[in-house]
Design an enzyme around this catalytic site. Structure first.
Site, PDB file in Angstrom:
ATOM      1  N   TYR A 249      -2.193  -0.285  10.185  1.00  0.00           N
ATOM      2  CA  TYR A 249      -2.300  -0.802   8.815  1.00  0.00           C
ATOM      3  C   TYR A 249      -1.075  -0.418   7.998  1.00  0.00           C
ATOM      4  O   TYR A 249      -0.471  -1.256   7.316  1.00  0.00           O
ATOM      5  CB  TYR A 249      -3.571  -0.262   8.165  1.00  0.00           C
ATOM      6  CG  TYR A 249      -3.644  -0.492   6.676  1.00  0.00           C
ATOM      7  CD1 TYR A 249      -4.016  -1.734   6.173  1.00  0.00           C
ATOM      8  CD2 TYR A 249      -3.354   0.531   5.771  1.00  0.00           C
ATOM      9  CE1 TYR A 249      -4.082  -1.955   4.801  1.00  0.00           C
ATOM     10  CE2 TYR A 249      -3.431   0.321   4.399  1.00  0.00           C
ATOM     11  CZ  TYR A 249      -3.787  -0.924   3.920  1.00  0.00           C
ATOM     12  OH  TYR A 249      -3.852  -1.145   2.569  1.00  0.00           O
TER      13      TYR A 249
ATOM     14  N   SER B  45       0.835  -1.201   0.000  1.00  0.00           N
ATOM     15  CA  SER B  45       0.000   0.000   0.000  1.00  0.00           C
ATOM     16  C   SER B  45       0.869   1.250   0.000  1.00  0.00           C
ATOM     17  O   SER B  45       1.960   1.262   0.587  1.00  0.00           O
ATOM     18  CB  SER B  45      -0.895   0.022   1.244  1.00  0.00           C
ATOM     19  OG  SER B  45      -1.570   1.264   1.360  1.00  0.00           O
TER      20      SER B  45
END
Length: 238
Positions: free
Chosen positions: A142, A132
């Site tokens: 995350y 990501s």
């Protein structure tokens, strides 16, 4: 040669687009998902389905027998925001659980899936991990997990290189038509995310799927140990 391709989180969004690419190429494709209706989704795609919970080692341990054949391509796509972020001042145990579950879903689960099928990989195979842009820009569990995924992926490439197995990470930017955000983003947030790009549009699942297809092809055998950013210019490297 018919390849066996395993795509985790292959029932929707980026994972589904990736699976569709390999099915179209004539490969034997297995997709995983947490939902019990994964078999129905797999049949729609012309693939096979495995119910898989990345937070369960027992579930992951069943993957090799479910796959059956030697593995040529593994795409670790499953992941995302594991739980809602605890509010400021939350109990430390709640904060710790938030961290644990994000690390498990986004990096530990991927490592365990690799461990489960590693001895079944054929020479000439490829592992593609989906990271990501958040690993470069944000400071939350995350994002930290995706940064760890990139680092682990680079080390895995070094270890598996002598077996002629490549390992790379793709780090997408903002991609629409996925469930990452748990629902539609606001118009203001969407405009802000697109405004960070050079190309003036959001990413699409097929933007990622096309690169996965290339990395798994014979044309990419000298490309390994890399993190490749696909974000329309929202994050650039030198």
């Amino acid at each position: 040669m018919l390849r066996t391709v395993l795509v985790t989180g292959g029932s929707s969004g980026i994972g589904r687009a990736i699976a569709e690419r390999f099915v179209a190429a004539g490969d034997d494709v297995i997709i995983t998902g947490r939902s019990a209706d994964i078999d129905k989704t797999a049949r729609e795609l012309g693939a096979r389905g495995i119910q898989l919970d990345l937070e369960s080692t027992a579930s992951i341990s069943r993957v090799p027998d479910a796959v059956g054949a030697p593995v040529d391509v593994l795409v670790n796509n499953a992941g995302g925001f594991a739980v809602q972020r605890p509010p400021v001042g939350a109990e430390l145990e709640d904060v710790a659980e938030h961290w644990r579950r994000n690390l498990t879903v986004n990096v530990i689960g991927a490592a365990l899936v690799v461990g489960a099928v590693e001895d079944r990989f054929r020479a000439g195979g490829a592992i593609v991990n989906i990271g990501s842009i958040g690993a470069e820009q944000a400071g939350n569990p995350y994002s930290a997990a995706k940064a760890a995924l990139q680092a682990w992926s680079a080390g895995l490439a070094e270890r598996l290189g002598p077996r002629d197995i490549t390992v790379n990470t793709i780090a997408p930017g903002y991609v629409e038509e996925t469930g990452l955000f748990g629902g539609p983003v606001s118009d203001a947030r969407r405009a802000a995310l697109i405004g960070k790009t050079h190309v003036g549009r959001a990413g699409r699942p097929d933007d990622i799927a096309s690169l996965v297809s290339f990395l798994a092809s014979g044309e990419a055998r000298y490309l390994t140990g890399q993190t490749i950013h696909v974000n329309g210019g929202a994050h650039t490297t030198r």
